[in-house]
Design an enzyme around this catalytic site. Structure first.
Site, short mmCIF file in Angstrom:
data_model
loop_
_atom_site.label_atom_id
_atom_site.label_comp_id
_atom_site.label_asym_id
_atom_site.label_seq_id
_atom_site.Cartn_x
_atom_site.Cartn_y
_atom_site.Cartn_z
N ALA A 51 -28.10 -58.06 -8.85
CA ALA A 51 -27.76 -59.49 -8.86
C ALA A 51 -26.88 -59.90 -7.69
O ALA A 51 -26.32 -60.99 -7.68
CB ALA A 51 -27.10 -59.86 -10.18
N ARG A 60 -27.97 -60.49 -4.75
CA ARG A 60 -28.71 -61.46 -3.94
C ARG A 60 -30.06 -61.76 -4.60
O ARG A 60 -30.38 -61.21 -5.66
CB ARG A 60 -28.93 -60.94 -2.53
CG ARG A 60 -29.81 -59.70 -2.47
CD ARG A 60 -30.24 -59.42 -1.03
NE ARG A 60 -29.14 -58.92 -0.23
CZ ARG A 60 -28.72 -57.65 -0.25
NH1 ARG A 60 -29.32 -56.77 -1.03
NH2 ARG A 60 -27.73 -57.25 0.49
N ASP A 91 -25.31 -48.16 -9.06
CA ASP A 91 -26.60 -47.72 -8.53
C ASP A 91 -27.51 -47.45 -9.73
O ASP A 91 -27.25 -46.53 -10.51
CB ASP A 91 -26.39 -46.44 -7.71
CG ASP A 91 -27.70 -45.90 -7.15
OD1 ASP A 91 -28.77 -46.50 -7.42
OD2 ASP A 91 -27.65 -44.88 -6.45
N VAL A 92 -28.57 -48.25 -9.88
CA VAL A 92 -29.44 -48.07 -11.05
C VAL A 92 -30.22 -46.75 -10.98
O VAL A 92 -30.86 -46.34 -11.95
CB VAL A 92 -30.41 -49.26 -11.28
CG1 VAL A 92 -29.66 -50.55 -11.47
CG2 VAL A 92 -31.45 -49.37 -10.17
N ASN A 112 -33.45 -56.29 -13.33
CA ASN A 112 -34.04 -56.97 -12.17
C ASN A 112 -34.06 -56.12 -10.89
O ASN A 112 -34.92 -56.32 -10.04
CB ASN A 112 -33.23 -58.27 -11.93
CG ASN A 112 -33.52 -58.88 -10.57
OD1 ASN A 112 -34.54 -59.55 -10.38
ND2 ASN A 112 -32.64 -58.64 -9.60
N SER A 152 -43.57 -57.48 -12.06
CA SER A 152 -44.24 -58.10 -10.92
C SER A 152 -45.73 -58.29 -11.23
O SER A 152 -46.33 -57.48 -11.94
CB SER A 152 -44.11 -57.22 -9.68
OG SER A 152 -44.93 -57.73 -8.64
N TYR A 203 -45.30 -49.20 -5.73
CA TYR A 203 -44.64 -50.38 -6.31
C TYR A 203 -45.43 -50.88 -7.53
O TYR A 203 -44.86 -51.10 -8.60
CB TYR A 203 -44.54 -51.47 -5.24
CG TYR A 203 -43.88 -52.74 -5.71
CD1 TYR A 203 -42.52 -52.79 -5.97
CD2 TYR A 203 -44.63 -53.90 -5.89
CE1 TYR A 203 -41.91 -53.96 -6.40
CE2 TYR A 203 -44.03 -55.08 -6.31
CZ TYR A 203 -42.67 -55.11 -6.56
OH TYR A 203 -42.08 -56.27 -6.99
N ALA A 249 -47.50 -49.26 -9.39
CA ALA A 249 -47.42 -48.27 -10.48
C ALA A 249 -46.06 -48.34 -11.18
O ALA A 249 -45.97 -48.26 -12.41
CB ALA A 249 -47.66 -46.86 -9.93
N LYS A 286 -44.14 -50.92 -11.48
CA LYS A 286 -44.05 -52.15 -12.26
C LYS A 286 -44.95 -52.08 -13.50
O LYS A 286 -44.62 -52.62 -14.55
CB LYS A 286 -44.40 -53.36 -11.39
CG LYS A 286 -43.38 -53.62 -10.29
CD LYS A 286 -42.03 -54.01 -10.89
CE LYS A 286 -40.97 -54.30 -9.87
NZ LYS A 286 -39.71 -54.78 -10.47
N1 LIG Z 1 -39.54 -61.74 -4.40
C1 LIG Z 1 -40.74 -61.63 -4.94
O1 LIG Z 1 -41.72 -62.24 -4.48
C2 LIG Z 1 -40.95 -60.77 -6.14
C3 LIG Z 1 -42.22 -60.76 -6.73
C4 LIG Z 1 -42.44 -59.97 -7.85
C5 LIG Z 1 -41.41 -59.22 -8.38
N2 LIG Z 1 -40.19 -59.24 -7.79
C6 LIG Z 1 -39.14 -58.39 -8.39
O2 LIG Z 1 -37.97 -59.15 -8.60
C7 LIG Z 1 -36.82 -58.29 -8.49
C8 LIG Z 1 -35.82 -58.88 -7.51
O3 LIG Z 1 -36.47 -59.01 -6.26
P1 LIG Z 1 -35.85 -59.86 -5.04
O4 LIG Z 1 -37.00 -60.47 -4.36
O5 LIG Z 1 -34.73 -60.70 -5.50
O6 LIG Z 1 -35.31 -58.65 -4.14
P2 LIG Z 1 -34.05 -58.56 -3.15
O7 LIG Z 1 -34.32 -57.40 -2.26
O8 LIG Z 1 -33.75 -59.88 -2.55
O9 LIG Z 1 -32.87 -58.18 -4.15
C9 LIG Z 1 -32.88 -56.97 -4.85
C10 LIG Z 1 -31.46 -56.63 -5.24
O10 LIG Z 1 -31.50 -55.36 -5.92
C11 LIG Z 1 -30.46 -54.55 -5.41
N3 LIG Z 1 -30.79 -53.12 -5.55
C12 LIG Z 1 -31.76 -52.43 -4.93
N4 LIG Z 1 -31.69 -51.13 -5.27
C13 LIG Z 1 -30.66 -51.01 -6.15
C14 LIG Z 1 -30.07 -49.93 -6.83
N5 LIG Z 1 -30.52 -48.67 -6.67
N6 LIG Z 1 -29.04 -50.17 -7.67
C15 LIG Z 1 -28.55 -51.42 -7.81
N7 LIG Z 1 -29.04 -52.49 -7.15
C16 LIG Z 1 -30.09 -52.29 -6.33
C17 LIG Z 1 -30.33 -54.95 -3.94
O11 LIG Z 1 -29.07 -54.58 -3.39
C18 LIG Z 1 -30.53 -56.46 -4.03
O12 LIG Z 1 -29.30 -57.13 -4.26
C19 LIG Z 1 -37.35 -56.91 -8.07
O13 LIG Z 1 -37.46 -56.08 -9.21
C20 LIG Z 1 -38.72 -57.24 -7.51
O14 LIG Z 1 -39.61 -56.14 -7.62
C21 LIG Z 1 -39.93 -59.98 -6.69
#
Ligand SMILES: NC(=O)c1ccc[n+]([C@@H]2O[C@H](COP(=O)([O-])OP(=O)(O)OC[C@H]3O[C@@H](n4cnc5c(N)ncnc54)[C@H](O)[C@@H]3O)[C@@H](O)[C@H]2O)c1
Length: 252
Positions: A14, A16, A63-64, A90, A145, A158, A160, A162
């Protein structure tokens, strides 16, 4: 009285993007909201920004990909807010690669963060949800996703990861439904965040993509956050074990 006054929400990833927007939306509805992310700098900035808007948020560097890190985050959540009502899973990573370019290490990394990380998050907070009963319902929302359905958007690792998340969601829904906990997934597609910028860097690739979206625009983080707000509301209590596409009509 706001919709989530008195509740405690936890959102992973969360600092960003979509997660930040979800955290702001839930906090705006009155939930005391814990922001988990491994990016310390971005997490601290987000905490400061949202507190500046008068929202009750707490950033915990997490760190997840580490179960110990999630257990520590859960302990901090309980120490500060005593309980957890809403869990939004998320955090995720995506790389658009073809099979020939996906090393075993890369496969393992994406599966580890997206799928193992989802399970670790559920497992760390699960005890909080076992305490629930119909009078004090909890809510779990996975941010999956559309890639799990279409096989597009990221690499096969990715998609797989999801699809695995969707199976995890369905199984948890069976276990926690009888305790009054609603468990669902949202499947966004083409939401404008860093992942989107990374996947579609050129004007040409974006123009081509836009033509495939009937509603005629790209998604915004707020589109996903608003669906989360609905799914955690009492009005959505009969929505359970579902994967809700937020995709501008692109998929079907
Ligand atoms: N943006 C899209 O079009 C889209 C589409 C489908 C699904 N999603 C899903 O939505 C979710 C958020 O995507 P987004 O576009 O906001 O991505 P983003 O890259 O803008 O943000 C992802 C956040 O997750 C954090 N993160 C990554 N690895 C981590 C870890 N190991 N531990 C803790 N935090 C971690 C990052 O630091 C970042 O703040 C993801 O699961 C992504 O797969 C996004």
């Amino acid at each position: 009285m706001r919709q989530l006054d008195g509740q405690v929400a936890v959102v992973t990833g969360a600092a960003r993007g979509i997660g930040k927007c979800i955290a702001a939306r839930l906090a705006g509805e009155g939930a005391r909201t814990v922001i988990l992310d491994f990016d310390e700098e971005a997490g601290a900035l987000t905490e400061k920004e949202l507190r500046g808007q008068g929202l009750e948020v707490l950033f915990v560097k997490t760190d997840v990909g580490s179960y110990a890190s999630l257990e520590a985050a859960k302990d901090k959540t309980i120490e500060k807010y005593l309980k957890t009502d809403i869990l939004v899973i998320n955090a995720g990573i995506s790389h658009r690669l073809r099979v020939e370019d996906i090393t075993v290490e890369e496969w393992n990394r994406v599966l580890h963060i997206n799928l193992n990380g989802s399970f670790y998050t559920v497992k760390a907070y699960y005890g909080e949800f076992l305490k629930k009963n119909g009078n004090n319902p909890g809510k779990i929302v996975f941010i999956s996703s559309g890639s799990a359905i279409t096989g597009t958007g990221g690499g096969c690792h990715y998609a797989a990861s999801k699809a695995g998340q969707n199976g995890l969601m369905r199984a948890i829904a069976k276990e926690l439904g009888p305790r009054g906990v609603n468990v669902n997934a949202i499947a966004p597609r083409v939401i404008m965040t860093d992942i989107f910028d990374h996947l579609y860097p050129t004007e040409e690739s974006r123009k081509e993509l836009l033509e495939k979206i009937p509603i005629g625009r790209f998604g915004l983080p707020g589109d996903v956050a608003e669906m989360v707000r609905f799914l955690v509301s009492p009005e959505a209590s009969y929505v359970h074990g579902q994967i809700v596409l937020v995709d501008g009509g692109r998929t079907y």
